[in-house]
Design a protein around this motif. Sequence first.
Motif, PDB file in Angstrom:
ATOM      1  N   LEU A 222       0.833  -1.201   0.000  1.00 59.94           N
ATOM      2  CA  LEU A 222       0.000   0.000   0.000  1.00 59.94           C
ATOM      3  C   LEU A 222       0.870   1.254   0.000  1.00 59.94           C
ATOM      4  O   LEU A 222       0.618   2.195  -0.772  1.00 59.94           O
ATOM      5  N   ALA A 223       1.891   1.276   0.832  1.00 58.98           N
ATOM      6  CA  ALA A 223       2.789   2.433   0.884  1.00 58.98           C
ATOM      7  C   ALA A 223       3.515   2.636  -0.453  1.00 58.98           C
ATOM      8  O   ALA A 223       3.634   3.770  -0.931  1.00 58.98           O
ATOM      9  N   LEU A 224       3.976   1.558  -1.058  1.00 54.88           N
ATOM     10  CA  LEU A 224       4.653   1.665  -2.355  1.00 54.88           C
ATOM     11  C   LEU A 224       3.704   2.165  -3.440  1.00 54.88           C
ATOM     12  O   LEU A 224       4.081   2.977  -4.284  1.00 54.88           O
ATOM     13  N   ALA A 225       2.451   1.683  -3.399  1.00 48.58           N
ATOM     14  CA  ALA A 225       1.469   2.107  -4.396  1.00 48.58           C
ATOM     15  C   ALA A 225       1.132   3.585  -4.244  1.00 48.58           C
ATOM     16  O   ALA A 225       0.856   4.263  -5.236  1.00 48.58           O
ATOM     17  N   ILE A 226       1.166   4.082  -3.024  1.00 49.50           N
ATOM     18  CA  ILE A 226       0.906   5.504  -2.804  1.00 49.50           C
ATOM     19  C   ILE A 226       2.080   6.349  -3.297  1.00 49.50           C
ATOM     20  O   ILE A 226       1.884   7.438  -3.845  1.00 49.50           O
ATOM     21  N   LEU A 227       3.297   5.839  -3.149  1.00 50.76           N
ATOM     22  CA  LEU A 227       4.482   6.600  -3.546  1.00 50.76           C
ATOM     23  C   LEU A 227       4.635   6.736  -5.058  1.00 50.76           C
ATOM     24  O   LEU A 227       5.048   7.791  -5.543  1.00 50.76           O
ATOM     25  N   ALA A 228       4.325   5.686  -5.803  1.00 54.68           N
ATOM     26  CA  ALA A 228       4.501   5.728  -7.254  1.00 54.68           C
ATOM     27  C   ALA A 228       3.495   4.801  -7.926  1.00 54.68           C
ATOM     28  O   ALA A 228       3.258   3.691  -7.437  1.00 54.68           O
ATOM     29  N   PRO A 229       2.910   5.237  -9.043  1.00 56.49           N
ATOM     30  CA  PRO A 229       1.956   4.363  -9.722  1.00 56.49           C
ATOM     31  C   PRO A 229       2.643   3.119 -10.264  1.00 56.49           C
ATOM     32  O   PRO A 229       3.688   3.198 -10.906  1.00 56.49           O
ATOM     33  N   GLY A 230       2.081   1.961  -9.945  1.00 58.20           N
ATOM     34  CA  GLY A 230       2.633   0.701 -10.427  1.00 58.20           C
ATOM     35  C   GLY A 230       3.648   0.066  -9.503  1.00 58.20           C
ATOM     36  O   GLY A 230       3.958  -1.117  -9.657  1.00 58.20           O
ATOM     37  N   ALA A 231       4.167   0.800  -8.532  1.00 61.09           N
ATOM     38  CA  ALA A 231       5.210   0.257  -7.649  1.00 61.09           C
ATOM     39  C   ALA A 231       4.666  -0.860  -6.764  1.00 61.09           C
ATOM     40  O   ALA A 231       5.367  -1.839  -6.513  1.00 61.09           O
ATOM     41  N   GLY A 232       3.450  -0.741  -6.310  1.00 62.10           N
ATOM     42  CA  GLY A 232       2.858  -1.794  -5.491  1.00 62.10           C
ATOM     43  C   GLY A 232       2.660  -3.071  -6.274  1.00 62.10           C
ATOM     44  O   GLY A 232       2.875  -4.170  -5.765  1.00 62.10           O
ATOM     45  N   HIS A 233       2.263  -2.936  -7.530  1.00 65.50           N
ATOM     46  CA  HIS A 233       2.080  -4.110  -8.382  1.00 65.50           C
ATOM     47  C   HIS A 233       3.410  -4.816  -8.638  1.00 65.50           C
ATOM     48  O   HIS A 233       3.471  -6.038  -8.639  1.00 65.50           O
ATOM     49  N   VAL A 234       4.442  -4.041  -8.861  1.00 69.04           N
ATOM     50  CA  VAL A 234       5.765  -4.626  -9.083  1.00 69.04           C
ATOM     51  C   VAL A 234       6.209  -5.385  -7.837  1.00 69.04           C
ATOM     52  O   VAL A 234       6.783  -6.476  -7.932  1.00 69.04           O
ATOM     53  N   ALA A 235       5.914  -4.840  -6.662  1.00 67.94           N
ATOM     54  CA  ALA A 235       6.316  -5.481  -5.411  1.00 67.94           C
ATOM     55  C   ALA A 235       5.642  -6.839  -5.204  1.00 67.94           C
ATOM     56  O   ALA A 235       6.238  -7.735  -4.622  1.00 67.94           O
ATOM     57  N   VAL A 236       4.408  -6.990  -5.691  1.00 66.42           N
ATOM     58  CA  VAL A 236       3.716  -8.269  -5.520  1.00 66.42           C
ATOM     59  C   VAL A 236       3.957  -9.223  -6.683  1.00 66.42           C
ATOM     60  O   VAL A 236       3.440 -10.331  -6.692  1.00 66.42           O
ATOM     61  N   GLY A 237       4.719  -8.793  -7.669  1.00 61.71           N
ATOM     62  CA  GLY A 237       5.062  -9.676  -8.768  1.00 61.71           C
ATOM     63  C   GLY A 237       4.193  -9.521 -10.001  1.00 61.71           C
ATOM     64  O   GLY A 237       4.287 -10.324 -10.921  1.00 61.71           O
ATOM     65  N   ALA A 238       3.349  -8.505 -10.044  1.00 65.92           N
ATOM     66  CA  ALA A 238       2.501  -8.247 -11.211  1.00 65.92           C
ATOM     67  C   ALA A 238       3.128  -7.101 -12.018  1.00 65.92           C
ATOM     68  O   ALA A 238       2.557  -6.015 -12.137  1.00 65.92           O
ATOM     69  N   GLN A 239       4.307  -7.366 -12.570  1.00 66.77           N
ATOM     70  CA  GLN A 239       5.072  -6.313 -13.224  1.00 66.77           C
ATOM     71  C   GLN A 239       4.352  -5.704 -14.421  1.00 66.77           C
ATOM     72  O   GLN A 239       4.368  -4.480 -14.599  1.00 66.77           O
ATOM     73  N   MET A 240       3.745  -6.517 -15.256  1.00 63.05           N
ATOM     74  CA  MET A 240       3.074  -5.983 -16.445  1.00 63.05           C
ATOM     75  C   MET A 240       1.872  -5.123 -16.060  1.00 63.05           C
ATOM     76  O   MET A 240       1.625  -4.090 -16.689  1.00 63.05           O
ATOM     77  N   ARG A 241       1.142  -5.528 -15.044  1.00 62.94           N
ATOM     78  CA  ARG A 241       0.006  -4.734 -14.573  1.00 62.94           C
ATOM     79  C   ARG A 241       0.511  -3.395 -14.015  1.00 62.94           C
ATOM     80  O   ARG A 241      -0.060  -2.344 -14.270  1.00 62.94           O
ATOM     81  N   GLY A 242       1.601  -3.450 -13.258  1.00 64.95           N
ATOM     82  CA  GLY A 242       2.188  -2.228 -12.716  1.00 64.95           C
ATOM     83  C   GLY A 242       2.698  -1.306 -13.807  1.00 64.95           C
ATOM     84  O   GLY A 242       2.519  -0.086 -13.745  1.00 64.95           O
ATOM     85  N   LEU A 243       3.331  -1.889 -14.812  1.00 67.88           N
ATOM     86  CA  LEU A 243       3.818  -1.098 -15.936  1.00 67.88           C
ATOM     87  C   LEU A 243       2.651  -0.447 -16.670  1.00 67.88           C
ATOM     88  O   LEU A 243       2.743   0.710 -17.091  1.00 67.88           O
ATOM     89  N   GLY A 244       1.559  -1.180 -16.815  1.00 68.04           N
ATOM     90  CA  GLY A 244       0.370  -0.618 -17.466  1.00 68.04           C
ATOM     91  C   GLY A 244      -0.194   0.558 -16.692  1.00 68.04           C
ATOM     92  O   GLY A 244      -0.524   1.603 -17.276  1.00 68.04           O
ATOM     93  N   PHE A 245      -0.288   0.426 -15.384  1.00 70.93           N
ATOM     94  CA  PHE A 245      -0.782   1.543 -14.579  1.00 70.93           C
ATOM     95  C   PHE A 245       0.157   2.740 -14.661  1.00 70.93           C
ATOM     96  O   PHE A 245      -0.282   3.885 -14.792  1.00 70.93           O
TER      97      PHE A 245
ATOM     98  N   ILE B 277      -4.995 -10.437  -0.711  1.00 72.86           N
ATOM     99  CA  ILE B 277      -5.482 -11.780  -1.054  1.00 72.86           C
ATOM    100  C   ILE B 277      -4.344 -12.790  -0.975  1.00 72.86           C
ATOM    101  O   ILE B 277      -4.496 -13.864  -0.379  1.00 72.86           O
ATOM    102  N   ARG B 278      -3.188 -12.456  -1.546  1.00 76.85           N
ATOM    103  CA  ARG B 278      -2.048 -13.382  -1.505  1.00 76.85           C
ATOM    104  C   ARG B 278      -1.593 -13.629  -0.071  1.00 76.85           C
ATOM    105  O   ARG B 278      -1.248 -14.754   0.294  1.00 76.85           O
ATOM    106  N   TYR B 279      -1.606 -12.585   0.750  1.00 78.34           N
ATOM    107  CA  TYR B 279      -1.183 -12.723   2.140  1.00 78.34           C
ATOM    108  C   TYR B 279      -2.156 -13.590   2.925  1.00 78.34           C
ATOM    109  O   TYR B 279      -1.747 -14.461   3.689  1.00 78.34           O
ATOM    110  N   GLU B 280      -3.465 -13.382   2.727  1.00 76.08           N
ATOM    111  CA  GLU B 280      -4.461 -14.159   3.464  1.00 76.08           C
ATOM    112  C   GLU B 280      -4.483 -15.618   3.024  1.00 76.08           C
ATOM    113  O   GLU B 280      -4.679 -16.514   3.845  1.00 76.08           O
ATOM    114  N   VAL B 281      -4.261 -15.889   1.750  1.00 77.91           N
ATOM    115  CA  VAL B 281      -4.171 -17.271   1.264  1.00 77.91           C
ATOM    116  C   VAL B 281      -2.962 -17.942   1.905  1.00 77.91           C
ATOM    117  O   VAL B 281      -3.044 -19.085   2.366  1.00 77.91           O
ATOM    118  N   TRP B 282      -1.840 -17.235   1.962  1.00 83.16           N
ATOM    119  CA  TRP B 282      -0.638 -17.789   2.604  1.00 83.16           C
ATOM    120  C   TRP B 282      -0.890 -18.039   4.087  1.00 83.16           C
ATOM    121  O   TRP B 282      -0.539 -19.086   4.615  1.00 83.16           O
TER     122      TRP B 282
END
Length: 93
Positions: free
Chosen positions: A13-36, A81-86
């Motif tokens: 959440l903090a990474l997503a607030i700092l830069a668009p797409g950074a939160g997605h990159v952190a969770v491993g969704a690089q293409m989604r983050g790049l798109g945002f 979701i990934r954290y709660e599944v884990w």
Amino acid sequence: MKAKRPINPHIVLALAILAPGAGHVAVGAQMRGLGFAFFSLLLALLCWHTTTPETSFIGRSALGLFVWALSIPDAYRIARIRYEVWRHGQQVA
């Protein structure tokens, strides 16, 4: 076998607030983050060039900020979701 602990959703959440797409990159969704990130920049530039100089900074980059605002809860949702599944898998084992 223990699964690798995913990144804490609050850090995402903090990474997503700092830069668009950074939160997605952190969770491993690089293409989604790049798109945002790409569409945030593209729409901010489009908005910037179609408004008058008298318009405020927020008004001149409104579309890019809108896409950025949409990316924040999306990155947090994926991380949560990934954290709660884990966590559920850890409790069952």
